[in-house]
Design an enzyme around this catalytic site. Structure first.
Site, PDB file in Angstrom:
ATOM      1  N   SER A 184       0.832  -1.199   0.000  1.00  0.00           N
ATOM      2  CA  SER A 184       0.000   0.000   0.000  1.00  0.00           C
ATOM      3  C   SER A 184       0.870   1.255   0.000  1.00  0.00           C
ATOM      4  CB  SER A 184      -0.950  -0.042   1.207  1.00  0.00           C
ATOM      5  OG  SER A 184      -1.910   0.978   1.129  1.00  0.00           O
TER       6      SER A 184
ATOM      7  N   ASP B  56       0.217  -4.079  -4.045  1.00  0.00           N
ATOM      8  CA  ASP B  56      -0.957  -3.230  -4.230  1.00  0.00           C
ATOM      9  C   ASP B  56      -0.671  -1.790  -3.791  1.00  0.00           C
ATOM     10  OD1 ASP B  56      -3.496  -3.159  -5.349  1.00  0.00           O
ATOM     11  OD2 ASP B  56      -4.503  -3.247  -3.419  1.00  0.00           O
TER      12      ASP B  56
ATOM     13  N   HIS C  85      -7.180  -5.737  -0.688  1.00  0.00           N
ATOM     14  CA  HIS C  85      -5.888  -5.076  -0.506  1.00  0.00           C
ATOM     15  C   HIS C  85      -4.862  -6.046   0.085  1.00  0.00           C
ATOM     16  CE1 HIS C  85      -3.825  -1.351  -0.906  1.00  0.00           C
ATOM     17  NE2 HIS C  85      -3.812  -0.985   0.366  1.00  0.00           N
TER      18      HIS C  85
END
Length: 467
Positions: free
Chosen positions: A168, A191, A279
């Site tokens: 992230s 991601d 996620h």
């Protein structure tokens, strides 16, 4: 969770043109390039290193369950630790508001495979709120770069032996660190976050120039938040992998059902679960790949739609890359080309890996009939389940082809089994057989051919032999 992201888009009011400088780390501005696009209108000055209190937690094969905290500011802690200057270093970097569990799990799996320095980066003090985390990651990225610089200068450690694994916001943080250290070995973006980073200059986000090799796994990608994704759809590595299309992962919650029932409390809960599940799949896929070097073979394609249509089952003689830990074994890993988008399918539950086969069967028999053809392929130890290849009109002499994703790796194909089942209202006594079956599979597109002269009645197994 959704409210936080929406507030992040709608809130304005940070002053511009300021600068703050920190000893060891340099100066940080709140101007260009961080204010170049709408998505970075919230940019502000990062907090001090003291307030963020970035920590480096070392795990090795000598201390797999209890970390040693090491510090570049006090390099004697590195010297007194189990840190091996002759070993590869992998640093796991979390994103916004993470408790560190996935990082600990990652080190645990990595140390089952390798004798390495596995470091978990703790910057939770600076990442509890998304907007602050976006700004603070610049200072934390500089802290990581400073740590590597100390390794280089005091321990003669090569930056090419450093691998940053960022999830992230942690992916962009890794990019910030890499941009400060020429020759950094590898960055894996899990991601990478989308809000405030979509369509931004490369100085702001992860990009291929940040390390010798940058690989990226997209699992909740979107161009805007309201596409129900918190990752970026943009390719930002040498190799970008889009499992299941890279947006919504099988096995994650369906948002539509509670909405149609007007159950908005359930919808709010499902929304948070949806984002978290999709996620998180990126680091779950990576962790699973560590002990499965032949898993997660990915194929170059223009889009997931084209991939699903069966248009992209091709690997060059150099093979196709595998998503995850062993992506760096790919021959063309450092070539940023238009073909850097790679697609594959996964399962909905762990183990997630699937192995793609292209199966073509040529039917034999005397008459056209109605039914369904199934094939099963096997290796020396394991077999796949039955896969339906064609259903409906079955015509002898015709060849039918289907791409399937098996949940087991059978390795070299040694056997093929054929069976057909007639449809409910089909009352003929026809017999069918598989005259020839061609299987194509593996990262190098190996082909194997199996033949038989037999024809069978419905529900009778036919075994084919190599030919």
């Amino acid at each position: 969770m959704l409210g936080i992201w929406i507030v992040a888009f709608l809130f304005f009011g940070t002053s511009r043109g300021k600068e703050v400088c920190y000893e060891r780390l340099g100066c940080f501005k709140d101007g260009l390039p961080w204010t170049r696009t709408f998505s970075t209108e919230l940019v502000g000055l990062p907090w001090s290193p003291e307030k963020i209190n970035t920590r480096f937690l070392l795990y090795t094969i000598h201390n797999p369950n209890a970390y040693q905290e090491i510090s570049a500011v006090n390099s004697s802690t590195i010297q007194a630790s189990y840190f091996g200057t002759d070993k590869i270093t992998r640093i796991n970097i979390a994103g916004w508001k993470t408790d560190g569990k996935w990082q600990r799990d990652m080190c645990n799996v990595l140390l089952q495979l390798e004798d390495i320095n596995c470091i978990n980066l703790d910057w939770i003090n600076g990442s509890r709120e998304y907007i602050h985390a976006v700004n603070n990651l610049r200072v934390v990225g500089a802290e990581v770069a400073y740590f590597i610089d100390v390794l280089m200068k005091k321990f003669e450690y090569s930056p090419s032996k450093v691998h940053l694994i960022g999830h992230s916001l942690g992916a962009h943080l890794a990019g910030e660190a890499g941009s400060r250290i020429p020759g950094l070995g590898r960055i894996t973006g899990l991601d990478p976050a989308g809000p405030f980073f979509h369509n931004t200059p490369k100085e702001v986000r992860l990009d291929p120039s940040d390390a010798n090799f940058v690989d990226v796994i997209h699992t909740n990608a979107a161009r805007i938040l309201f596409e129900l994704g918190v990752g970026t759809i943009d390719a930002c590595g040498h190799l970008d992998f889009y499992p299941n299309g890279g947006k919504h992962m099988p096995g994650c919650e369906d948002l539509i059902t509670p909405l149609l029932k007007f159950n908005f409390n359930a919808y709010k809960k499902e929304m948070a679960s949806f984002f978290d599940c999709n996620h998180a799949r990126s680091y779950q896929f990576y962790a699973e790949s560590i002990l499965n070097p032949d898993a997660f073979i990915a194929y170059p394609c223009r889009s997931y739609t084209s991939f699903k249509a069966g248009n992209c089952f091709f690997c060059s003689k150099e093979g196709c890359p595998t998503m995850g830990h062993f992506a760096d074994r790919f021959h063309f890993k450092n070539m940023k080309t238009n073909g850097s988008h790679y697609f594959l399918n996964t399962g909905s539950l762990s183990p997630f890996a699937r192995w793609r086969h292209k199966l073509s069967v040529k039917l034999s028999g005397s008459e056209v009939t109605q039914g369904t053809v199934f094939l099963r392929v096997g290796g020396a130890v394991r077999k796949t389940g039955e896969f339906a290849i064609v259903s409906g009109k079955l015509e002898p002499g015709m060849t039918y082809t289907k791409l399937i994703d098996a949940d087991v790796n059978v390795g070299n194909i040694t056997s093929v089994q054929f069976i057909w089942k007639k449809h409910l209202f089909e009352d003929s006594q026809n017999k069918l057989g598989a005259e020839m079956v061609i299987n194509t599979s593996g990262k190098y597109g190996y082909k194997s051919t199996f033949c038989s002269q037999d024809i069978m009645g419905p529900n009778i197994l036919q075994n084919l032999k190599p030919c």
